[in-house]
Design a protein around this motif. Structure first.
Motif, PDB file in Angstrom:
ATOM      1  N   TRP A  15      -0.568  -4.958   5.229  1.00  0.00           N
ATOM      2  CA  TRP A  15       0.559  -4.817   4.290  1.00  0.00           C
ATOM      3  C   TRP A  15       1.844  -5.443   4.836  1.00  0.00           C
ATOM      4  O   TRP A  15       2.701  -5.866   4.053  1.00  0.00           O
ATOM      5  CB  TRP A  15       0.759  -3.368   3.837  1.00  0.00           C
ATOM      6  N   ALA A  21       4.987 -12.110   2.864  1.00  0.00           N
ATOM      7  CA  ALA A  21       4.671 -13.219   1.964  1.00  0.00           C
ATOM      8  C   ALA A  21       5.371 -13.060   0.613  1.00  0.00           C
ATOM      9  O   ALA A  21       5.892 -14.024   0.045  1.00  0.00           O
ATOM     10  CB  ALA A  21       3.160 -13.315   1.762  1.00  0.00           C
ATOM     11  N   LEU A  22       5.398 -11.829   0.132  1.00  0.00           N
ATOM     12  CA  LEU A  22       6.064 -11.546  -1.144  1.00  0.00           C
ATOM     13  C   LEU A  22       7.545 -11.932  -1.058  1.00  0.00           C
ATOM     14  O   LEU A  22       8.099 -12.561  -1.967  1.00  0.00           O
ATOM     15  CB  LEU A  22       5.909 -10.049  -1.432  1.00  0.00           C
ATOM     16  N   LEU A  66      10.212  -3.298   3.831  1.00  0.00           N
ATOM     17  CA  LEU A  66       9.735  -2.915   2.494  1.00  0.00           C
ATOM     18  C   LEU A  66      10.848  -2.225   1.704  1.00  0.00           C
ATOM     19  O   LEU A  66      11.036  -2.504   0.515  1.00  0.00           O
ATOM     20  CB  LEU A  66       8.508  -1.996   2.627  1.00  0.00           C
ATOM     21  N   MET A  87       3.222   2.457 -10.838  1.00  0.00           N
ATOM     22  CA  MET A  87       2.154   1.531 -10.459  1.00  0.00           C
ATOM     23  C   MET A  87       1.516   1.952  -9.142  1.00  0.00           C
ATOM     24  O   MET A  87       0.305   1.865  -8.967  1.00  0.00           O
ATOM     25  CB  MET A  87       2.729   0.106 -10.351  1.00  0.00           C
ATOM     26  N   ARG A  88       2.335   2.443  -8.215  1.00  0.00           N
ATOM     27  CA  ARG A  88       1.816   2.919  -6.937  1.00  0.00           C
ATOM     28  C   ARG A  88       0.843   4.072  -7.169  1.00  0.00           C
ATOM     29  O   ARG A  88      -0.255   4.121  -6.578  1.00  0.00           O
ATOM     30  CB  ARG A  88       2.988   3.377  -6.054  1.00  0.00           C
ATOM     31  N   TRP A  91      -2.427   2.889  -8.592  1.00  0.00           N
ATOM     32  CA  TRP A  91      -3.313   2.323  -7.567  1.00  0.00           C
ATOM     33  C   TRP A  91      -3.947   3.439  -6.737  1.00  0.00           C
ATOM     34  O   TRP A  91      -5.131   3.387  -6.420  1.00  0.00           O
ATOM     35  CB  TRP A  91      -2.548   1.361  -6.654  1.00  0.00           C
TER      36      TRP A  91
ATOM     37  N   PRO B  21      -5.378   3.357   0.935  1.00  0.00           N
ATOM     38  CA  PRO B  21      -4.386   2.675   1.776  1.00  0.00           C
ATOM     39  C   PRO B  21      -3.188   3.582   2.051  1.00  0.00           C
ATOM     40  O   PRO B  21      -2.954   4.556   1.333  1.00  0.00           O
ATOM     41  CB  PRO B  21      -3.965   1.469   0.930  1.00  0.00           C
ATOM     42  N   ASP B  23       0.772   4.807   2.337  1.00  0.00           N
ATOM     43  CA  ASP B  23       1.816   4.787   1.293  1.00  0.00           C
ATOM     44  C   ASP B  23       2.530   3.430   1.213  1.00  0.00           C
ATOM     45  O   ASP B  23       2.639   2.871   0.125  1.00  0.00           O
ATOM     46  CB  ASP B  23       2.817   5.928   1.530  1.00  0.00           C
ATOM     47  N   PRO B  24       3.006   2.869   2.324  1.00  0.00           N
ATOM     48  CA  PRO B  24       3.663   1.554   2.180  1.00  0.00           C
ATOM     49  C   PRO B  24       2.725   0.475   1.648  1.00  0.00           C
ATOM     50  O   PRO B  24       3.157  -0.394   0.878  1.00  0.00           O
ATOM     51  CB  PRO B  24       4.150   1.226   3.596  1.00  0.00           C
ATOM     52  N   LEU B  26       0.364   0.896  -0.495  1.00  0.00           N
ATOM     53  CA  LEU B  26       0.283   1.102  -1.944  1.00  0.00           C
ATOM     54  C   LEU B  26       1.553   0.622  -2.632  1.00  0.00           C
ATOM     55  O   LEU B  26       1.513   0.062  -3.737  1.00  0.00           O
ATOM     56  CB  LEU B  26       0.070   2.594  -2.260  1.00  0.00           C
ATOM     57  N   ARG B  27       2.693   0.824  -1.969  1.00  0.00           N
ATOM     58  CA  ARG B  27       3.970   0.381  -2.571  1.00  0.00           C
ATOM     59  C   ARG B  27       4.047  -1.140  -2.647  1.00  0.00           C
ATOM     60  O   ARG B  27       4.541  -1.700  -3.629  1.00  0.00           O
ATOM     61  CB  ARG B  27       5.143   0.956  -1.766  1.00  0.00           C
ATOM     62  N   VAL B  28       3.574  -1.827  -1.619  1.00  0.00           N
ATOM     63  CA  VAL B  28       3.564  -3.296  -1.659  1.00  0.00           C
ATOM     64  C   VAL B  28       2.640  -3.771  -2.779  1.00  0.00           C
ATOM     65  O   VAL B  28       2.977  -4.676  -3.545  1.00  0.00           O
ATOM     66  CB  VAL B  28       3.099  -3.884  -0.306  1.00  0.00           C
ATOM     67  N   LYS B  29       1.483  -3.139  -2.873  1.00  0.00           N
ATOM     68  CA  LYS B  29       0.520  -3.489  -3.923  1.00  0.00           C
ATOM     69  C   LYS B  29       1.148  -3.281  -5.305  1.00  0.00           C
ATOM     70  O   LYS B  29       0.980  -4.095  -6.216  1.00  0.00           O
ATOM     71  CB  LYS B  29      -0.714  -2.593  -3.766  1.00  0.00           C
ATOM     72  N   ALA B  30       1.888  -2.181  -5.433  1.00  0.00           N
ATOM     73  CA  ALA B  30       2.541  -1.887  -6.711  1.00  0.00           C
ATOM     74  C   ALA B  30       3.579  -2.960  -7.045  1.00  0.00           C
ATOM     75  O   ALA B  30       3.661  -3.430  -8.181  1.00  0.00           O
ATOM     76  CB  ALA B  30       3.195  -0.507  -6.649  1.00  0.00           C
ATOM     77  N   LEU B  31       4.368  -3.357  -6.046  1.00  0.00           N
ATOM     78  CA  LEU B  31       5.359  -4.422  -6.275  1.00  0.00           C
ATOM     79  C   LEU B  31       4.663  -5.695  -6.742  1.00  0.00           C
ATOM     80  O   LEU B  31       5.095  -6.342  -7.704  1.00  0.00           O
ATOM     81  CB  LEU B  31       6.137  -4.723  -4.989  1.00  0.00           C
ATOM     82  N   GLU B  32       3.582  -6.036  -6.062  1.00  0.00           N
ATOM     83  CA  GLU B  32       2.846  -7.249  -6.418  1.00  0.00           C
ATOM     84  C   GLU B  32       2.355  -7.192  -7.851  1.00  0.00           C
ATOM     85  O   GLU B  32       2.460  -8.176  -8.595  1.00  0.00           O
ATOM     86  CB  GLU B  32       1.625  -7.405  -5.500  1.00  0.00           C
ATOM     87  N   THR B  33       1.796  -6.049  -8.233  1.00  0.00           N
ATOM     88  CA  THR B  33       1.248  -5.921  -9.591  1.00  0.00           C
ATOM     89  C   THR B  33       2.359  -6.019 -10.625  1.00  0.00           C
ATOM     90  O   THR B  33       2.235  -6.742 -11.619  1.00  0.00           O
ATOM     91  CB  THR B  33       0.518  -4.567  -9.742  1.00  0.00           C
ATOM     92  N   VAL B  34       3.450  -5.292 -10.395  1.00  0.00           N
ATOM     93  CA  VAL B  34       4.566  -5.314 -11.350  1.00  0.00           C
ATOM     94  C   VAL B  34       5.104  -6.735 -11.504  1.00  0.00           C
ATOM     95  O   VAL B  34       5.320  -7.224 -12.619  1.00  0.00           O
ATOM     96  CB  VAL B  34       5.686  -4.347 -10.893  1.00  0.00           C
ATOM     97  N   LEU B  35       5.308  -7.431 -10.365  1.00  0.00           N
ATOM     98  CA  LEU B  35       5.881  -8.780 -10.415  1.00  0.00           C
ATOM     99  C   LEU B  35       4.897  -9.786 -11.021  1.00  0.00           C
ATOM    100  O   LEU B  35       5.302 -10.710 -11.734  1.00  0.00           O
ATOM    101  CB  LEU B  35       6.293  -9.226  -9.011  1.00  0.00           C
ATOM    102  N   GLN B  37       2.601  -9.052 -13.306  1.00  0.00           N
ATOM    103  CA  GLN B  37       2.560  -8.795 -14.749  1.00  0.00           C
ATOM    104  C   GLN B  37       3.764  -9.401 -15.459  1.00  0.00           C
ATOM    105  O   GLN B  37       3.680  -9.803 -16.606  1.00  0.00           O
ATOM    106  CB  GLN B  37       2.491  -7.283 -15.011  1.00  0.00           C
ATOM    107  N   LEU B  46       0.914 -16.211  -2.406  1.00  0.00           N
ATOM    108  CA  LEU B  46       1.060 -15.217  -1.335  1.00  0.00           C
ATOM    109  C   LEU B  46      -0.006 -15.436  -0.260  1.00  0.00           C
ATOM    110  O   LEU B  46       0.277 -15.404   0.935  1.00  0.00           O
ATOM    111  CB  LEU B  46       0.940 -13.793  -1.895  1.00  0.00           C
TER     112      LEU B  46
END
Lengths: 106, 211
Positions: A15, A21-22, A66, A87-88, A91, B21, B23-24, B26-35, B37, B46
């Motif tokens: 992560w 990367a993001l 982050l 969204m978190r 997931w 995963p 918590d952080p 999951l938060r990164v994954k959430a940011l990726e999904t939101v952005l 979409q 990436l």
């Protein structure tokens, strides 16, 4: 402080790499300038230091990274905190509902 | 992924579901999904960035620059005059449009680089900074007591050799050109590269002596 001449992995946790990367990608697409990022990140490091004491440059560094990214995207109306939180949780629910070994999708 | 498996019920050891995963993560994954979409990011880009920084960029790039500066006086002069242009010609671009400045160690002056704001670093030349570069201890002490920090890295400077500390910014990154070690006369660029360590290009180390 450990002097290290040996090659360290660039990222110790996947992560960290994703967050990095993001941030680079968003900056390259013009979402924010790198100086804007550095200022926000510097503030996040300072805030975290205020709560946790001196930072060791490892996990706490990436936690601040982050937090800074979330802040920057929220203030620029790119990703609202409520949307990100939902969204978190989506997931998390998806991971808990997916059998081990199967791909996790929303 | 880390193995921190979060249990909502400690008495319930159910491993049937996927490893959750952190918590952080999951938060990164959430940011990726939101952005994604919203069409604000390209997920494939990436992966390319991660691959670049994990596998393609590292201190070997900076070592190539230093070895060439040691071997080629004209290159060295151009590098010290305008490192940004010279390294760009070598295909080592700063992705954030930052300028790169080369600072040369001499018997009179030793240079050391820090970022007191966050962790600005010449990525195209050195890759992702090591953990200690990002630590508060280094960031604060490199400015306040550089000689003590250098001593901890095993670097003892000659008496009378001044220390100059360079504070990086988002726009300005520094590459230290270490002194060419004695006994390296006659070595070609490839052989010289092996003498250039990452730390020597940050200023917390010296170039290796040839064996």
């Amino acid at each position: 402080m450990i002097p290290a001449e040996f090659a360290e992995p660039a990222f110790t946790d996947p992560w960290h790499a994703q967050a990095f990367a993001l941030t680079v990608h968003l900056s390259e697409r013009g979402a924010f300038t790198w100086p804007d990022w550095a200022a926000t990140f510097g503030a996040a490091l300072a805030a975290r230091r205020g709560v946790h004491g001196a930072l060791d440059g490892g996990a706490d560094y990436w936690a601040a990274w982050l937090a800074a990214l979330e802040t920057l995207l929220a203030t620029r109306d790119m990703a609202a905190p409520g949307d990100v939180a939902r969204m978190r949780d989506a997931w998390e629910a998806a991971y808990l509902a997916t059998p081990h070994g199967a791909p996790v999708t929303l | 992924m880390p193995h921190d498996h979060h249990h909502h019920d400690d008495d319930h050891h159910d491993h049937d579901h996927s490893v959750l995963p952190s918590d952080p993560a999951l938060r990164v994954k959430a940011l990726e999904t939101v952005l994604t979409q919203k069409g604000l990011i390209d997920p494939a880009a990436l992966d390319a960035i991660i691959d670049t920084y994990q596998n393609r960029i590292g201190p070997q790039n900076g070592a190539r620059v230093v070895a060439r500066a040691w071997s080629d006086p004209a290159f060295r002069a151009r590098l010290l005059a305008d490192a940004t242009e010279v390294v760009a010609e070598m295909g080592l671009y700063g992705r954030q449009g930052e300028h790169i400045v080369a600072v040369e160690n001499t018997p009179d002056t030793h240079n050391i680089v820090v970022c007191t704001l966050c962790s600005c670093y010449p990525w195209p030349l050195l890759g992702i900074p090591p953990g200690w570069y990002k630590s508060d201890a280094y960031r604060a002490r490199a400015v306040r007591e550089p000689r003590a920090v250098l001593a901890e890295f095993g670097v003892t400077l000659a008496e009378g050799q001044a220390v100059r500390v360079w504070d990086s910014t988002a726009e300005l990154r520094y590459l230290v050109i270490p002194m060419r070690p004695e006994g390296s006369e006659g070595m070609d660029e490839d052989a010289l590269m092996a003498l250039v360590t990452r730390d020597s290009m940050i200023g917390t180390g010296l170039a290796r002596a040839p064996t």
